[in-house]
Scaffold this motif. Structure first.
Motif, short mmCIF file in Angstrom:
data_model
loop_
_atom_site.label_atom_id
_atom_site.label_comp_id
_atom_site.label_asym_id
_atom_site.label_seq_id
_atom_site.Cartn_x
_atom_site.Cartn_y
_atom_site.Cartn_z
N ARG A 4 -0.84 2.07 7.29
CA ARG A 4 -1.43 0.76 7.05
C ARG A 4 -2.95 0.79 7.14
NH1 ARG A 4 1.05 -2.68 4.37
NH2 ARG A 4 -0.07 -4.37 5.42
N SER A 5 -3.51 1.77 7.81
CA SER A 5 -4.96 1.85 7.96
C SER A 5 -5.55 2.74 6.88
CB SER A 5 -5.34 2.38 9.35
OG SER A 5 -4.80 3.68 9.54
N VAL A 6 -6.81 2.48 6.54
CA VAL A 6 -7.50 3.22 5.48
C VAL A 6 -8.60 4.07 6.10
CG1 VAL A 6 -8.86 2.99 3.37
CG2 VAL A 6 -7.01 1.37 3.83
N TRP B 178 6.59 17.88 8.61
CA TRP B 178 5.96 16.75 7.93
C TRP B 178 4.84 17.26 7.04
CZ3 TRP B 178 5.08 12.40 12.15
CH2 TRP B 178 6.32 11.81 12.44
N VAL B 179 4.63 16.57 5.93
CA VAL B 179 3.44 16.76 5.10
C VAL B 179 2.71 15.42 5.07
CG1 VAL B 179 2.53 17.31 2.84
CG2 VAL B 179 4.50 18.58 3.71
N ASN B 180 1.49 15.40 5.59
CA ASN B 180 0.68 14.18 5.60
C ASN B 180 -0.16 14.15 4.34
OD1 ASN B 180 1.61 13.36 8.17
ND2 ASN B 180 0.18 14.75 9.16
N LEU B 181 0.25 13.30 3.39
CA LEU B 181 -0.44 13.20 2.10
C LEU B 181 -1.58 12.20 2.19
CD1 LEU B 181 2.58 13.07 -0.37
CD2 LEU B 181 1.20 15.06 0.25
N GLN B 182 -2.70 12.52 1.54
CA GLN B 182 -3.83 11.60 1.44
C GLN B 182 -3.72 10.88 0.09
OE1 GLN B 182 -5.87 11.04 4.09
NE2 GLN B 182 -4.37 12.41 5.02
N VAL B 183 -3.38 9.59 0.15
CA VAL B 183 -3.12 8.81 -1.06
C VAL B 183 -4.31 7.90 -1.33
CG1 VAL B 183 -1.52 7.24 -2.20
CG2 VAL B 183 -0.66 8.83 -0.47
N PRO B 184 -5.00 8.07 -2.47
CA PRO B 184 -6.08 7.14 -2.81
C PRO B 184 -5.58 5.70 -2.79
CG PRO B 184 -6.09 9.01 -4.29
CD PRO B 184 -4.82 9.12 -3.49
N LEU B 185 -6.40 4.82 -2.28
CA LEU B 185 -5.99 3.43 -2.10
C LEU B 185 -5.43 2.80 -3.37
CD1 LEU B 185 -5.77 1.29 0.07
CD2 LEU B 185 -8.09 0.56 -0.48
N VAL C 158 -5.02 6.34 2.25
CA VAL C 158 -4.05 6.09 3.31
C VAL C 158 -3.16 7.32 3.42
CG1 VAL C 158 -4.07 3.60 2.97
CG2 VAL C 158 -2.42 4.98 1.72
N THR C 159 -2.50 7.46 4.54
CA THR C 159 -1.65 8.62 4.79
C THR C 159 -0.20 8.27 4.53
OG1 THR C 159 -3.18 9.48 6.45
CG2 THR C 159 -0.94 10.34 6.49
N LEU D 207 -1.15 15.12 -5.17
CA LEU D 207 -1.90 14.62 -4.02
C LEU D 207 -2.11 15.74 -3.01
CD1 LEU D 207 -0.06 11.22 -3.47
CD2 LEU D 207 -2.30 11.56 -4.52
N PRO D 208 -3.28 15.78 -2.35
CA PRO D 208 -3.50 16.78 -1.31
C PRO D 208 -2.79 16.38 -0.01
CG PRO D 208 -5.41 15.38 -1.49
CD PRO D 208 -4.46 14.94 -2.58
#
Length: 355
Positions: free
Chosen positions: A244-246, A209-216, A253-254, A43-44
């Motif tokens: 919780r937000s997309v 922190w690493v904020n990952l972009q997770v496909p829904l 989601v993050t 994941l990026p």
């Protein structure tokens, strides 16, 4: 007339379809392949400083930046000098402080005189009470002015020097509020700044922190405690929060990962690709051709062949490649999923869930 699709008690959509209609629609099926209960997905993400570890050092007063004493990426200690600021606001605050100091000393002398006169029965008690109140007011005013100097950035030894010598300082030293690294310098020597203007940003860089972009579709497979590592570095950590937000643009989601081990190998703002190890959750894991999974109504589905047609079954996508997808779903080794000619099945699914 063919039967219409309908939702079953387990959330599956029953799509009645005989063999002739399936052949006419060009539907092909293939058997699912069992996988081990763990998987890894890439994941990026972006490295960030936790907000509670970031401090913005602002100008305590309006004035002229006389000199800047640190550079970006320089480590600093709490109390270390960052810049020198020459300020007329500082001079005014010292002037009112010295006036308050003189008033307090005078009120103190009057109180001592009136106490002596009251003991000798020269004055009435009422006058003594008034003098005490005047002294208390002068003392409180002096404390207020001293606090104003502290808020303007004057250190306690400097305030005491002003008190002792009665001489005002024209410049003050801006200091680091805590240990950290200077991430950004927002001023330069010779610049005039307003009160509260940001001058420096200082951060503690461990943990990060690493904020990952997770496909829904994969978000359901990630939970707090999920482990993450960054290939090629010693950095590793675990998910502490799933958003919780997309994001409407990316439909992701993050997931926030806290990295303590190997945090020194990362840099704030760095873009990384993280390996996320997905733990088994009791639901069997399967491999299906990539074309077998469809997206509809915010969920991922496969169409499982049954005696009466097909069952549209919601699944959790673990990982995807151009040729195959890993999913978690309540399937069996005998189940077959549709891989081609899915448009007809998707149309039936839309009839139940809407477009």
């Amino acid at each position: 007339m063919p039967l219409r699709a309908a939702e079953g008690p387990t959330g599956e959509i029953l799509i009645p379809m005989d063999e002739r209609r399936a052949r006419a629609a060009g539907i092909d099926v293939t058997r699912v392949q069992a996988e081990a209960g763990t998987a890894q997905t890439m994941l990026p993400g972006t490295v960030a400083v936790p907000p509670q570890q970031l401090r913005i050092v602002a100008a305590p007063a309006a004035g002229l930046v006389e000199t800047v004493l640190v550079a970006p990426n320089e480590p600093v200690k709490a109390g270390e000098a960052l810049a020198r600021l020459r300020s007329t606001d500082l001079l005014e605050a010292q002037r009112t402080y010295l006036q308050a100091l003189s008033a307090e000393e005078l009120a103190k002398q009057r109180l001592a005189r009136d106490e002596q006169m009251y003991r000798e029965r020269i004055i009435a008690e009422r006058r003594l009470l008034t003098t005490r109140a005047d002294h208390e007011f002068a003392r409180t005013n002096l404390q207020e002015r001293e606090q104003m100097l502290a808020l303007l950035g004057m250190a306690e030894p400097d305030i005491q020097a002003v008190r002792k010598t009665r001489r005002m300082a024209a410049a003050l030293t801006v200091t680091a509020p805590e240990d950290g690294v200077v991430l950004e310098t927002r001023t330069s020597a010779g610049e005039r700044v307003a009160a509260s203007a940001p001058l420096f940003s200082i951060a503690r860089l461990k943990p990060l922190w690493v904020n990952l972009q997770v496909p829904l579709p994969q978000a359901m497979a990630i939970e707090p405690g999920t482990r993450m590592s960054i290939p090629g570095t010693a950095a590793q950590g675990e998910v502490i929060r799933l958003g919780r937000s997309v994001d409407p643009a990316t439909q992701s989601v993050t997931a926030v990962v806290e990295v303590a081990d190997g945090a020194e190998t990362l840099r704030p703002g760095q873009v990384v690709t993280a390996a996320v190890a997905l733990r088994p959750n009791g639901t069997p894991q399967w491999s299906v051709p990539a074309g077998a999974v469809v997206r509809h109504a915010g969920r991922s589905w496969v169409f499982v062949k049954s005696a009466d047609g097909f069952r549209a079954k919601p699944v959790t996508v673990i990982s995807e490649s151009p040729s195959a997808s890993s999913i978690r779903a309540g399937l069996t080794l005998d189940d077959q999923v549709a891989t081609r000619g899915i448009l007809t099945l998707l149309a039936e699914l839309t009839e139940v869930y809407g477009g």
